[in-house]
Design a protein around this motif. Structure first.
Motif, PDB file in Angstrom:
ATOM      1  N   TYR A 256     -70.867  39.490 -15.745  1.00 34.49           N
ATOM      2  CA  TYR A 256     -70.718  40.919 -16.067  1.00 34.49           C
ATOM      3  C   TYR A 256     -70.744  41.767 -14.798  1.00 34.49           C
ATOM      4  O   TYR A 256     -69.874  42.611 -14.570  1.00 34.49           O
ATOM      5  CB  TYR A 256     -71.852  41.354 -17.009  1.00 34.49           C
ATOM      6  CG  TYR A 256     -71.770  42.810 -17.404  1.00 34.49           C
ATOM      7  CD1 TYR A 256     -71.048  43.198 -18.527  1.00 34.49           C
ATOM      8  CD2 TYR A 256     -72.410  43.790 -16.654  1.00 34.49           C
ATOM      9  CE1 TYR A 256     -70.955  44.529 -18.886  1.00 34.49           C
ATOM     10  CE2 TYR A 256     -72.321  45.129 -17.011  1.00 34.49           C
ATOM     11  CZ  TYR A 256     -71.597  45.500 -18.130  1.00 34.49           C
ATOM     12  OH  TYR A 256     -71.507  46.814 -18.473  1.00 34.49           O
ATOM     13  N   PHE A 257     -71.750  41.554 -13.955  1.00 33.75           N
ATOM     14  CA  PHE A 257     -71.904  42.433 -12.791  1.00 33.75           C
ATOM     15  C   PHE A 257     -70.988  42.052 -11.623  1.00 33.75           C
ATOM     16  O   PHE A 257     -70.921  42.779 -10.635  1.00 33.75           O
ATOM     17  CB  PHE A 257     -73.369  42.500 -12.354  1.00 33.75           C
ATOM     18  CG  PHE A 257     -74.213  43.259 -13.328  1.00 33.75           C
ATOM     19  CD1 PHE A 257     -74.046  44.632 -13.475  1.00 33.75           C
ATOM     20  CD2 PHE A 257     -75.141  42.608 -14.131  1.00 33.75           C
ATOM     21  CE1 PHE A 257     -74.805  45.346 -14.406  1.00 33.75           C
ATOM     22  CE2 PHE A 257     -75.893  43.307 -15.061  1.00 33.75           C
ATOM     23  CZ  PHE A 257     -75.720  44.682 -15.202  1.00 33.75           C
ATOM     24  N   SER A 260     -64.169  42.173 -11.987  1.00 39.84           N
ATOM     25  CA  SER A 260     -64.053  43.606 -12.145  1.00 39.84           C
ATOM     26  C   SER A 260     -64.156  43.999 -13.611  1.00 39.84           C
ATOM     27  O   SER A 260     -64.058  43.154 -14.493  1.00 39.84           O
ATOM     28  CB  SER A 260     -62.709  44.074 -11.587  1.00 39.84           C
ATOM     29  OG  SER A 260     -61.668  43.591 -12.414  1.00 39.84           O
ATOM     30  N   ARG A 268     -63.760  39.495 -22.551  1.00 37.05           N
ATOM     31  CA  ARG A 268     -64.441  39.776 -23.819  1.00 37.05           C
ATOM     32  C   ARG A 268     -63.472  39.763 -24.983  1.00 37.05           C
ATOM     33  O   ARG A 268     -63.782  39.273 -26.061  1.00 37.05           O
ATOM     34  CB  ARG A 268     -65.152  41.124 -23.737  1.00 37.05           C
ATOM     35  CG  ARG A 268     -66.555  40.993 -23.215  1.00 37.05           C
ATOM     36  CD  ARG A 268     -67.279  42.295 -23.399  1.00 37.05           C
ATOM     37  NE  ARG A 268     -66.421  43.381 -22.921  1.00 37.05           N
ATOM     38  CZ  ARG A 268     -66.799  44.306 -22.060  1.00 37.05           C
ATOM     39  NH1 ARG A 268     -68.007  44.311 -21.598  1.00 37.05           N
ATOM     40  NH2 ARG A 268     -65.994  45.246 -21.670  1.00 37.05           N
TER      41      ARG A 268
HETATM   42  P1  DGT Z   1     -67.568  48.950  -6.301  1.00 39.41           P
HETATM   43  O1  DGT Z   1     -66.920  50.225  -6.728  1.00 39.41           O
HETATM   44  O2  DGT Z   1     -67.058  48.505  -4.973  1.00 39.41           O
HETATM   45  O3  DGT Z   1     -69.042  48.952  -6.339  1.00 39.41           O
HETATM   46  O4  DGT Z   1     -67.013  47.859  -7.344  1.00 39.41           O
HETATM   47  P2  DGT Z   1     -67.844  46.994  -8.396  1.00 39.41           P
HETATM   48  O5  DGT Z   1     -66.865  46.137  -9.084  1.00 39.41           O
HETATM   49  O6  DGT Z   1     -68.975  46.317  -7.711  1.00 39.41           O
HETATM   50  O7  DGT Z   1     -68.335  48.075  -9.436  1.00 39.41           O
HETATM   51  P3  DGT Z   1     -69.795  48.563  -9.876  1.00 39.41           P
HETATM   52  O8  DGT Z   1     -70.789  48.395  -8.789  1.00 39.41           O
HETATM   53  O9  DGT Z   1     -69.599  49.921 -10.443  1.00 39.41           O
HETATM   54  O10 DGT Z   1     -70.144  47.610 -11.084  1.00 39.41           O
HETATM   55  C1  DGT Z   1     -70.400  46.228 -10.871  1.00 39.41           C
HETATM   56  C2  DGT Z   1     -69.799  45.454 -11.994  1.00 39.41           C
HETATM   57  O11 DGT Z   1     -70.464  45.748 -13.220  1.00 39.41           O
HETATM   58  C3  DGT Z   1     -68.348  45.769 -12.266  1.00 39.41           C
HETATM   59  O12 DGT Z   1     -67.469  45.065 -11.430  1.00 39.41           O
HETATM   60  C4  DGT Z   1     -68.208  45.383 -13.689  1.00 39.41           C
HETATM   61  C5  DGT Z   1     -69.550  45.726 -14.277  1.00 39.41           C
HETATM   62  N1  DGT Z   1     -69.493  47.037 -14.933  1.00 39.41           N
HETATM   63  C6  DGT Z   1     -69.945  48.195 -14.462  1.00 39.41           C
HETATM   64  N2  DGT Z   1     -69.742  49.178 -15.352  1.00 39.41           N
HETATM   65  C7  DGT Z   1     -69.130  48.619 -16.378  1.00 39.41           C
HETATM   66  C8  DGT Z   1     -68.643  49.104 -17.638  1.00 39.41           C
HETATM   67  O13 DGT Z   1     -68.722  50.287 -17.972  1.00 39.41           O
HETATM   68  N3  DGT Z   1     -68.063  48.200 -18.459  1.00 39.41           N
HETATM   69  C9  DGT Z   1     -67.947  46.889 -18.118  1.00 39.41           C
HETATM   70  N4  DGT Z   1     -67.364  46.052 -18.926  1.00 39.41           N
HETATM   71  N5  DGT Z   1     -68.393  46.417 -16.966  1.00 39.41           N
HETATM   72  C10 DGT Z   1     -68.966  47.263 -16.116  1.00 39.41           C
END
Ligand code: DGT
Ligand code: CA
Length: 578
Positions: A256-257, A260, A268
């Protein structure tokens, strides 16, 4: 390339429709279309010229007409109409972290908030509380969001964030209460820019871990500290989120975390078709939890093989996995050499011996020494005499050394008319020639494209270095026709570089994949100017993996002897053909 421009129109329309509270499906359609266009490797203008816009995923008749309208008129009637209805300041307000279009709409409807300054004053005077969905805490968050926005907290480069996340995990590893740890999020996917760092831990004593984390030396502020989740800001204002999760849901949480988000949504959806629910706590059939310990299980429950994190961007990896066609990605152990290193001969900081020793320590077999050419005086470009001297020294070196071979090369400048900065005869004496543009970035598309193509037509040139010229966060790619360059690279058997220098990562993931699809070979060059910078190899490798490349796509995976054979063959074949 108009792709980003077109995508931005659709993103803004999606936001505007959301502010207006319109149908969520339409909003989602615009968002999805924007994402698909951003992921396109081909110039959308060319697709439009072939009348093939409606073959793109998520683009039907209506959106393809809109794309044509943007390309031909430079704007969109629909966008212009919406713009008249929605105050400009509101569009700025929704870029504040944590404040979406719906809240912005409520603020505007109830209090006529039209810009960030007004919003800040009202929040400070606690006048927002009581509006739908706004509590004291929300008000506080809005103020924090504004402060962040003002700091213009930009996305950070991958290299900076990798280094910081390793420093943090290095500290956390010292704690015996930490039983397992993994960095998730965009860092794990090796995105080229990163917003924040997400770390997951298994520990029987979460409180101890949280205490330790909050007191680490590089912590500037502790934003939240709970039993299982904490957020801090480290140096430079970089946010780091730490979560402690149960061992039986570690895989589910990691998946999940890691994201993307777009990838997770697809995953899902697939699980749902099998009667299952996947979330960050596990895999569920009805109320019953049936798995979640490791990621493999999560993918298996959706009927998929494990998908490497670098591919998880919803760029076709789910479809490929379903068809059993996931690429076998290049790995670190496949890489046998570095294609682009500067030595003391030009503006590098190390001698040939030192470079070779570093390469050996990194487990490499060869390094291509590609110093600058004569007209690039500010970067210590080598005169003809100096280059002759270097050729002799490398010959001598290779006769003596069996472990690491030096490949004698140059990063030759492509002049404004597409000529090269050394005479052909001299270039012919080198093992490898990589050609690069270092001037005339503002020339028009036609000129720049023909400069690159002319360089590729010289059969002594093996590779084009940092082909698009972009610098992350500083300079966009220069105007040139990537499709034409890719076609010509394939035809002339010229490789394209994945420059691994942190600010370059050029070609990027999307273009590297497009190159591979056209049968173009790639090289990874660190462009190192010091021994430490040779470690950038990892960054280049991550771009290659995000670009779906396998070891047969990359010349760095050849042994020294095979490399020399391939480099010679390119010259002979092209001489015959042209
Ligand atoms: P970034 O913007 O460089 O930090 O990119 P990410 O992918 O690390 O994004 P982040 O830190 O906002 O969130 C980490 C992961 O958690 C993301 O890749 C997918 C999951 N996630 C965050 N928010 C949501 C959401 O609202 N829905 C779903 N399905 N997953 C989420
Ligand atoms: Ca993140």
């Amino acid at each position: 390339m108009k792709n980003q421009e077109v995508a931005n129109f659709f993103k803004r329309i999606a936001d505007m429709l959301e502010i207006k509270g319109e149908n969520p499906f339409r909003i989602r359609a615009y968002q999805k279309a924007a994402q698909n266009i951003e992921n396109l490797a081909e110039d959308i203008v060319l697709i439009a010229e072939r009348n093939e816009l409606d073959t793109l995923p998520g683009i039907g008749k209506d959106l393809s007409q809109k794309i044509t309208e943007i390309i031909t008129t430079g704007t969109l009637q629909k966008y212009e109409e919406l713009k008249k209805e929605i105050p400009e300041g509101l569009m700025e307000i929704i870029t504040i972290p944590g404040l979406g279009p719906r809240t912005a709409k409520a603020l505007f409807d109830e209090l006529r908030v039209e810009n960030i300054d007004q919003l800040e004053k009202l929040a400070q005077a606690h006048r927002l509380q009581g509006l739908p969905g706004i509590k004291a805490k929300t008000e506080e968050n809005i103020l924090k969001g504004i402060a962040l926005y003002r700091q213009k907290l930009a996305r950070m480069m991958l290299s900076t964030m990798l280094a910081l996340s390793r420093e943090i995990t290095g500290e956390l590893k010292k704690l015996k209460e930490v039983k397992k740890m993994c960095v998730a999020g965009s860092v794990r996917r090796y995105r080229e820019t990163i917003k924040d760092i997400d770390i997951l831990i298994i520990s029987p004593q979460p409180e101890k871990v949280m205490d330790f984390f909050a007191h680490l030396p590089f912590v500037e502020t502790v934003q939240a500290k709970g039993r299982t989740k904490s957020s801090i800001r480290a140096r430079g204002g970089i946010q780091v989120d730490l979560r402690v999760v149960e061992p039986d849901c570690f895989g589910a949480a990691l998946c999940y975390f890691t994201g993307s988000k777009a990838h997770n949504i697809r995953l899902r959806e697939l699980a749902v078709t099998k009667g299952l629910k996947i979330n960050e706590y596990g895999i569920f059939r009805g109320e019953k939890k049936i798995g979640g310990k490791d990621e493999q299980e999560i993918y298996a429950s959706a009927g998929l093989p494990f998908i490497p994190p670098e591919l998880r961007e919803d760029r076709g990896e789910i479809e490929a996995a379903l068809e059993g066609k996931l690429p076998h990605l290049v790995e670190r152990r496949d890489i046998r050499g570095d294609f682009h290193v500067h030595s003391l001969y030009s503006d590098g900081a190390a001698t040939l011996e030192e470079i070779a020793r570093k390469a050996e320590a990194m487990g490499l077999e060869w390094v291509a020494i590609c110093d600058h050419s004569q007209s690039l005086k500010i970067a210590g470009g080598l005169s003809i005499a100096k280059l002759e001297e270097k050729i002799a020294e490398i010959k001598k070196f290779n006769r003596k050394n069996k472990k690491v071979k030096l490949v004698c090369g140059t990063e030759v400048d492509i002049s404004n008319d597409g000529g090269l900065d050394y005479p052909d005869e001299l270039l012919g004496k080198l093992d490898v020639v990589i050609a690069a543009i270092h001037s005339g970035f503002k020339q028009d598309e036609k000129t720049l494209t023909s400069r690159i193509i002319k360089a590729m037509h010289n059969h002594r040139v093996h590779c084009i270095a940092h082909p698009t010229g972009r610098l992350i966060g500083e300079r966009d790619a220069y105007a040139f026709n990537l499709d034409m360059v890719l076609d010509e690279a394939a035809r002339t058997n010229t490789a394209l570089e994945i420059n691994a220098y942190p600010q370059r990562l050029d070609l990027n993931d999307i273009y590297s994949r497009a190159a591979k699809d056209k049968g173009v070979k790639l090289t990874i060059g660190t462009d190192a100017h010091s021994l430490d910078q040779m470690e950038y190899l990892e960054l280049g490798l991550s771009v290659a993996r995000r670009g779906w490349l396998g070891k047969t796509d990359i010349l760095n995976c050849l042994s020294y002897n095979d490399l020399i054979t391939v480099l010679k063959r390119k010259r002979n074949e092209l001489t015959e053909r042209m």
